[in-house]
Scaffold this motif. Structure first.
Motif, PDB file in Angstrom:
ATOM      1  N   VAL A 131     -94.933  33.697 -55.513  1.00  0.00           N
ATOM      2  CA  VAL A 131     -93.663  32.970 -55.621  1.00  0.00           C
ATOM      3  C   VAL A 131     -92.626  33.514 -54.646  1.00  0.00           C
ATOM      4  CG1 VAL A 131     -91.728  32.439 -57.157  1.00  0.00           C
ATOM      5  CG2 VAL A 131     -94.094  32.233 -57.986  1.00  0.00           C
ATOM      6  N   PRO A 132     -92.520  34.863 -54.425  1.00  0.00           N
ATOM      7  CA  PRO A 132     -91.545  35.345 -53.449  1.00  0.00           C
ATOM      8  C   PRO A 132     -91.774  34.771 -52.052  1.00  0.00           C
ATOM      9  CG  PRO A 132     -92.254  37.144 -54.835  1.00  0.00           C
ATOM     10  CD  PRO A 132     -93.134  35.978 -55.177  1.00  0.00           C
ATOM     11  N   ALA A 133     -93.040  34.479 -51.678  1.00  0.00           N
ATOM     12  CA  ALA A 133     -93.307  33.889 -50.368  1.00  0.00           C
ATOM     13  C   ALA A 133     -92.727  32.477 -50.286  1.00  0.00           C
ATOM     14  CB  ALA A 133     -94.805  33.876 -50.088  1.00  0.00           C
ATOM     15  N   LEU A 134     -92.781  31.729 -51.401  1.00  0.00           N
ATOM     16  CA  LEU A 134     -92.174  30.401 -51.413  1.00  0.00           C
ATOM     17  C   LEU A 134     -90.651  30.511 -51.335  1.00  0.00           C
ATOM     18  CD1 LEU A 134     -94.254  28.453 -54.130  1.00  0.00           C
ATOM     19  CD2 LEU A 134     -94.422  28.286 -51.646  1.00  0.00           C
ATOM     20  N   ASP A 135     -90.096  31.472 -52.075  1.00  0.00           N
ATOM     21  CA  ASP A 135     -88.638  31.619 -52.082  1.00  0.00           C
ATOM     22  C   ASP A 135     -88.098  32.060 -50.730  1.00  0.00           C
ATOM     23  OD1 ASP A 135     -88.677  30.895 -54.722  1.00  0.00           O
ATOM     24  OD2 ASP A 135     -88.689  32.957 -55.483  1.00  0.00           O
ATOM     25  N   ALA A 136     -88.939  32.696 -49.917  1.00  0.00           N
ATOM     26  CA  ALA A 136     -88.496  33.155 -48.601  1.00  0.00           C
ATOM     27  C   ALA A 136     -88.391  32.019 -47.596  1.00  0.00           C
ATOM     28  CB  ALA A 136     -89.451  34.233 -48.068  1.00  0.00           C
TER      29      ALA A 136
ATOM     30  N   VAL B  97     -97.268  21.857 -43.612  1.00  0.00           N
ATOM     31  CA  VAL B  97     -96.982  23.283 -43.534  1.00  0.00           C
ATOM     32  C   VAL B  97     -98.133  23.987 -42.828  1.00  0.00           C
ATOM     33  CG1 VAL B  97     -95.550  23.319 -45.609  1.00  0.00           C
ATOM     34  CG2 VAL B  97     -98.034  23.662 -45.802  1.00  0.00           C
ATOM     35  N   VAL B  98     -97.846  25.192 -42.358  1.00  0.00           N
ATOM     36  CA  VAL B  98     -98.879  26.110 -41.889  1.00  0.00           C
ATOM     37  C   VAL B  98     -98.842  27.318 -42.800  1.00  0.00           C
ATOM     38  CG1 VAL B  98     -98.943  25.349 -39.504  1.00  0.00           C
ATOM     39  CG2 VAL B  98     -97.249  27.023 -40.191  1.00  0.00           C
ATOM     40  N   VAL B  99    -100.036  27.784 -43.152  1.00  0.00           N
ATOM     41  CA  VAL B  99    -100.162  28.845 -44.152  1.00  0.00           C
ATOM     42  C   VAL B  99    -100.981  29.979 -43.556  1.00  0.00           C
ATOM     43  CG1 VAL B  99    -100.984  29.442 -46.457  1.00  0.00           C
ATOM     44  CG2 VAL B  99    -100.009  27.176 -46.026  1.00  0.00           C
ATOM     45  N   ASN B 100    -100.482  31.195 -43.721  1.00  0.00           N
ATOM     46  CA  ASN B 100    -101.263  32.373 -43.370  1.00  0.00           C
ATOM     47  C   ASN B 100    -101.959  32.840 -44.636  1.00  0.00           C
ATOM     48  OD1 ASN B 100    -101.123  35.733 -43.063  1.00  0.00           O
ATOM     49  ND2 ASN B 100    -101.867  34.585 -41.301  1.00  0.00           N
ATOM     50  N   ALA B 101    -103.297  32.798 -44.635  1.00  0.00           N
ATOM     51  CA  ALA B 101    -104.032  33.046 -45.881  1.00  0.00           C
ATOM     52  C   ALA B 101    -105.325  33.765 -45.580  1.00  0.00           C
ATOM     53  CB  ALA B 101    -104.311  31.721 -46.594  1.00  0.00           C
ATOM     54  N   LYS B 102    -105.879  34.347 -46.664  1.00  0.00           N
ATOM     55  CA  LYS B 102    -107.180  35.019 -46.627  1.00  0.00           C
ATOM     56  C   LYS B 102    -108.126  34.250 -47.530  1.00  0.00           C
ATOM     57  CE  LYS B 102    -109.945  38.653 -45.924  1.00  0.00           C
ATOM     58  NZ  LYS B 102    -111.137  38.111 -46.569  1.00  0.00           N
ATOM     59  N   PRO B 103    -109.269  33.725 -46.989  1.00  0.00           N
ATOM     60  CA  PRO B 103    -110.214  33.005 -47.842  1.00  0.00           C
ATOM     61  C   PRO B 103    -110.808  33.916 -48.899  1.00  0.00           C
ATOM     62  CG  PRO B 103    -110.627  32.562 -45.517  1.00  0.00           C
ATOM     63  CD  PRO B 103    -109.666  33.711 -45.576  1.00  0.00           C
ATOM     64  N   ALA B 104    -110.995  33.350 -50.088  1.00  0.00           N
ATOM     65  CA  ALA B 104    -111.600  34.088 -51.201  1.00  0.00           C
ATOM     66  C   ALA B 104    -112.538  33.153 -51.938  1.00  0.00           C
ATOM     67  CB  ALA B 104    -110.523  34.634 -52.138  1.00  0.00           C
TER      68      ALA B 104
ATOM     69  N   GLU C 247    -105.939  32.556 -50.428  1.00  0.00           N
ATOM     70  CA  GLU C 247    -104.885  33.407 -50.983  1.00  0.00           C
ATOM     71  C   GLU C 247    -103.820  33.559 -49.906  1.00  0.00           C
ATOM     72  OE1 GLU C 247    -106.805  36.974 -52.171  1.00  0.00           O
ATOM     73  OE2 GLU C 247    -107.833  36.037 -53.893  1.00  0.00           O
ATOM     74  N   ALA C 248    -102.760  32.749 -50.033  1.00  0.00           N
ATOM     75  CA  ALA C 248    -101.725  32.681 -48.997  1.00  0.00           C
ATOM     76  C   ALA C 248    -100.805  33.887 -49.069  1.00  0.00           C
ATOM     77  CB  ALA C 248    -100.935  31.398 -49.140  1.00  0.00           C
ATOM     78  N   ARG C 249    -100.324  34.272 -47.907  1.00  0.00           N
ATOM     79  CA  ARG C 249     -99.380  35.375 -47.814  1.00  0.00           C
ATOM     80  C   ARG C 249     -98.038  34.913 -47.263  1.00  0.00           C
ATOM     81  NH1 ARG C 249    -103.541  39.761 -44.975  1.00  0.00           N
ATOM     82  NH2 ARG C 249    -105.187  39.612 -46.560  1.00  0.00           N
ATOM     83  N   GLN C 250     -98.098  33.805 -46.505  1.00  0.00           N
ATOM     84  CA  GLN C 250     -96.870  33.307 -45.876  1.00  0.00           C
ATOM     85  C   GLN C 250     -97.038  31.805 -45.643  1.00  0.00           C
ATOM     86  OE1 GLN C 250     -95.951  35.262 -42.186  1.00  0.00           O
ATOM     87  NE2 GLN C 250     -94.006  34.230 -41.908  1.00  0.00           N
ATOM     88  N   MET C 251     -95.926  31.075 -45.718  1.00  0.00           N
ATOM     89  CA  MET C 251     -95.959  29.633 -45.511  1.00  0.00           C
ATOM     90  C   MET C 251     -94.752  29.224 -44.672  1.00  0.00           C
ATOM     91  SD  MET C 251     -95.944  26.510 -48.302  1.00  0.00           S
ATOM     92  CE  MET C 251     -97.466  27.079 -49.055  1.00  0.00           C
ATOM     93  N   ARG C 252     -94.969  28.300 -43.718  1.00  0.00           N
ATOM     94  CA  ARG C 252     -93.896  27.803 -42.877  1.00  0.00           C
ATOM     95  C   ARG C 252     -93.981  26.274 -42.779  1.00  0.00           C
ATOM     96  NH1 ARG C 252     -94.443  31.669 -37.522  1.00  0.00           N
ATOM     97  NH2 ARG C 252     -94.239  33.709 -38.597  1.00  0.00           N
ATOM     98  N   HIS C 253     -92.811  25.679 -42.685  1.00  0.00           N
ATOM     99  CA  HIS C 253     -92.772  24.240 -42.404  1.00  0.00           C
ATOM    100  C   HIS C 253     -93.154  23.996 -40.948  1.00  0.00           C
ATOM    101  CE1 HIS C 253     -91.085  22.799 -46.174  1.00  0.00           C
ATOM    102  NE2 HIS C 253     -90.232  23.828 -46.167  1.00  0.00           N
ATOM    103  N   VAL C 254     -93.862  22.884 -40.716  1.00  0.00           N
ATOM    104  CA  VAL C 254     -94.139  22.473 -39.341  1.00  0.00           C
ATOM    105  C   VAL C 254     -92.881  21.803 -38.807  1.00  0.00           C
ATOM    106  CG1 VAL C 254     -95.563  21.036 -37.830  1.00  0.00           C
ATOM    107  CG2 VAL C 254     -96.591  22.178 -39.794  1.00  0.00           C
TER     108      VAL C 254
ATOM    109  N   LEU D 243    -106.149  34.043 -41.561  1.00  0.00           N
ATOM    110  CA  LEU D 243    -105.989  33.015 -40.543  1.00  0.00           C
ATOM    111  C   LEU D 243    -104.833  32.103 -40.894  1.00  0.00           C
ATOM    112  CD1 LEU D 243    -108.224  30.017 -41.152  1.00  0.00           C
ATOM    113  CD2 LEU D 243    -108.605  32.054 -42.524  1.00  0.00           C
ATOM    114  N   TRP D 244    -104.400  31.349 -39.886  1.00  0.00           N
ATOM    115  CA  TRP D 244    -103.369  30.317 -40.081  1.00  0.00           C
ATOM    116  C   TRP D 244    -104.059  28.963 -40.202  1.00  0.00           C
ATOM    117  CZ3 TRP D 244     -98.280  31.126 -40.954  1.00  0.00           C
ATOM    118  CH2 TRP D 244     -97.765  32.396 -40.645  1.00  0.00           C
ATOM    119  N   VAL D 245    -103.691  28.204 -41.169  1.00  0.00           N
ATOM    120  CA  VAL D 245    -104.271  26.881 -41.382  1.00  0.00           C
ATOM    121  C   VAL D 245    -103.142  25.885 -41.632  1.00  0.00           C
ATOM    122  CG1 VAL D 245    -104.570  27.265 -43.860  1.00  0.00           C
ATOM    123  CG2 VAL D 245    -105.952  25.524 -42.713  1.00  0.00           C
TER     124      VAL D 245
END
Length: 424
Positions: free
Chosen positions: A81-86, A97-104, A115-122, A44-46
């Motif tokens: 870390v590569p997701a942050l560098d992207a 930020v908005v984060v695409n993640a899977k709860p664990a 467990e985030a997979r992607q992050m974007r600035h709002v 989900l996106w949070v």
């Protein structure tokens, strides 16, 4: 010493509603159940605000804390870390930020993590659209209506000030208030006015000051900042807290280009902390000058009125009637004497007329009285019983009649025989 063995796994309840005090789940079972449930959740996106960011050199995973922007709730997030560098620009604490993640769920520690997979600035554009939507919502509820705004007290007993720690905004408000009114008293709450702690800190300070007896006005002050820095002052929770306050609130954020929603809901918007100081207390010199002006006008007005009253009194005392105090009494005495003389004359005339009228009535009565008729030679003949004789046929020959004349009365008998016939 012996201990009772734990319940066998085969005898454990299958679902939570079947557990009892006699048949409970062990902690490990509950942790595994939660882990199974969370694992089934979809990615989900949070959205949230970065509070802490831990990125160590040589590690492939970074850890951060993502906090809700409205309430004090947070979650731990791990991200490659590569997701942050992207990302176009490295994220910093305080960024939204908005984060695409899977709860664990970590069963050993009993903690939930994303467990985030992607992050974007709002983006700013998206934030502006959200603020505009929130603005229209709050306006439709009437929170911005001019009718609900309260007037500031002329001279507050105590001024509540919510500001940052050791900031220029605090010094500007305090210094300018004391310059205008040296006896002003403050209740200052130094809180975070930037970052993720701003909303809960400012809201808590507002609630505290609003409940204090003697605090008649509350100033929320900050010395300006960027659009992102001012976002907490457009937070819905803070705006509703200001709307619910019983004490008048002044917004003094110190900006011109941007207008946070706090300005719309506050009872007064001050463009700068200095402007807020001039709004909450009057200027002592201006008030003294105004008091001096009013006092001078009152004295001149009173002196003018006294002069006029003295002149009117002197004119009144200069009149002849006031020079001779007995003149007014003598005039009324003459009026009373003349009225008495006229009354006596009228009464005398009336008595004389009535005397003549009585004499006339006496003569008239005498002329028509039976006695006067008798004096002219007439007589009244009555039966022995006193009835007047009006017809000869009423007379009995044997009856004795009574004759009344002007000088007395006497008895007679009727005439009988030839003489009576001749008389008839």
């Amino acid at each position: 010493m012996s201990t009772s063995p734990g319940p066998a796994s085969s005898s454990l309840p299958a679902v939570a509603r079947e557990t009892t005090a006699e048949r409970p789940w062990p902690v490990r079972t509950l942790s595994l159940k939660i882990s199974d449930y969370v694992t089934k959740m979809s990615p989900l996106w949070v959205e949230g605000q970065i509070v802490q960011l831990n990125r160590r050199p040589g590690m492939g995973t970074a850890f951060l804390t993502l906090r809700d922007t409205d309430v004090d709730m947070s979650l731990s997030v791990s991200i490659p870390v590569p997701a942050l560098d992207a990302m176009p620009s490295p994220p910093q604490p305080g960024a939204r930020v908005v984060v695409n993640a899977k709860p664990a769920f970590w069963t050993k520690r009993g903690t939930l993590q994303l467990e985030a997979r992607q992050m974007r600035h709002v983006g700013v554009g998206e934030l502006l659209a959200r603020l505009e939507h929130l603005k229209q919502l709050l306006r439709s509820e009437g929170l911005f209506d001019a009718a609900r705004k309260r007037a500031l007290p002329f001279l507050p007993r105590r001024i509540g000030l919510i500001t940052g720690r050791n900031t220029a905004a605090e010094r500007d408000v305090v210094a300018n208030v004391h310059r205008r009114w040296p006896a002003a008293v403050f209740e200052i709450r130094q809180v975070a006015v930037q970052g993720s702690d701003t909303v809960p800190a400012v809201s808590a300070a507002l609630t505290e000051l609003d409940r204090m007896d003697g605090v008649d006005v509350i100033v929320i002050s900050r010395g300006g900042g960027s659009f992102e820095d001012l976002l907490p002052f457009s937070n819905e929770a803070m705006v509703r807290a200001v709307a619910a306050a019983r004490t008048p609130v002044v917004s003094a954020i110190g900006h011109e280009s941007d207008t946070p929603l706090l300005d719309f809901v506050a009872d007064l918007r001050a463009s700068t902390p200095t402007h807020a100081a001039s709004a909450v207390v009057p200027d002592r010199q201006d008030e003294l000058s105004g008091l001096h002006t009013v006092t001078s006008r009152a004295r001149r007005s009173l002196a003018t009125r006294l002069t006029r009253q003295r002149a009117a009194l002197a004119e009144l005392m200069g009149r002849p009637v006031m020079r001779d105090r007995h003149a007014i009494v003598q005039r009324h005495r003459d009026d009373v004497t003349a009225a008495r003389r006229e009354g006596r004359a009228r009464i005398g005339t009336r008595v004389e007329r009535e005397h003549d009228r009585v004499a006339h009535l006496r003569s008239h009565l005498r002329a028509v009285s039976p006695q006067h008729t008798l004096e002219r030679g007439y007589a009244v003949v009555r039966h022995s019983g006193g009835q007047i004789v009006r017809d000869r046929e009423q007379v009995d020959p044997q009856e004795v009649l009574r004759v009344t004349v002007a000088r007395g009365d006497f008895a007679v008998t009727p005439v009988t025989g030839p003489a009576a016939a001749a008389a008839g």
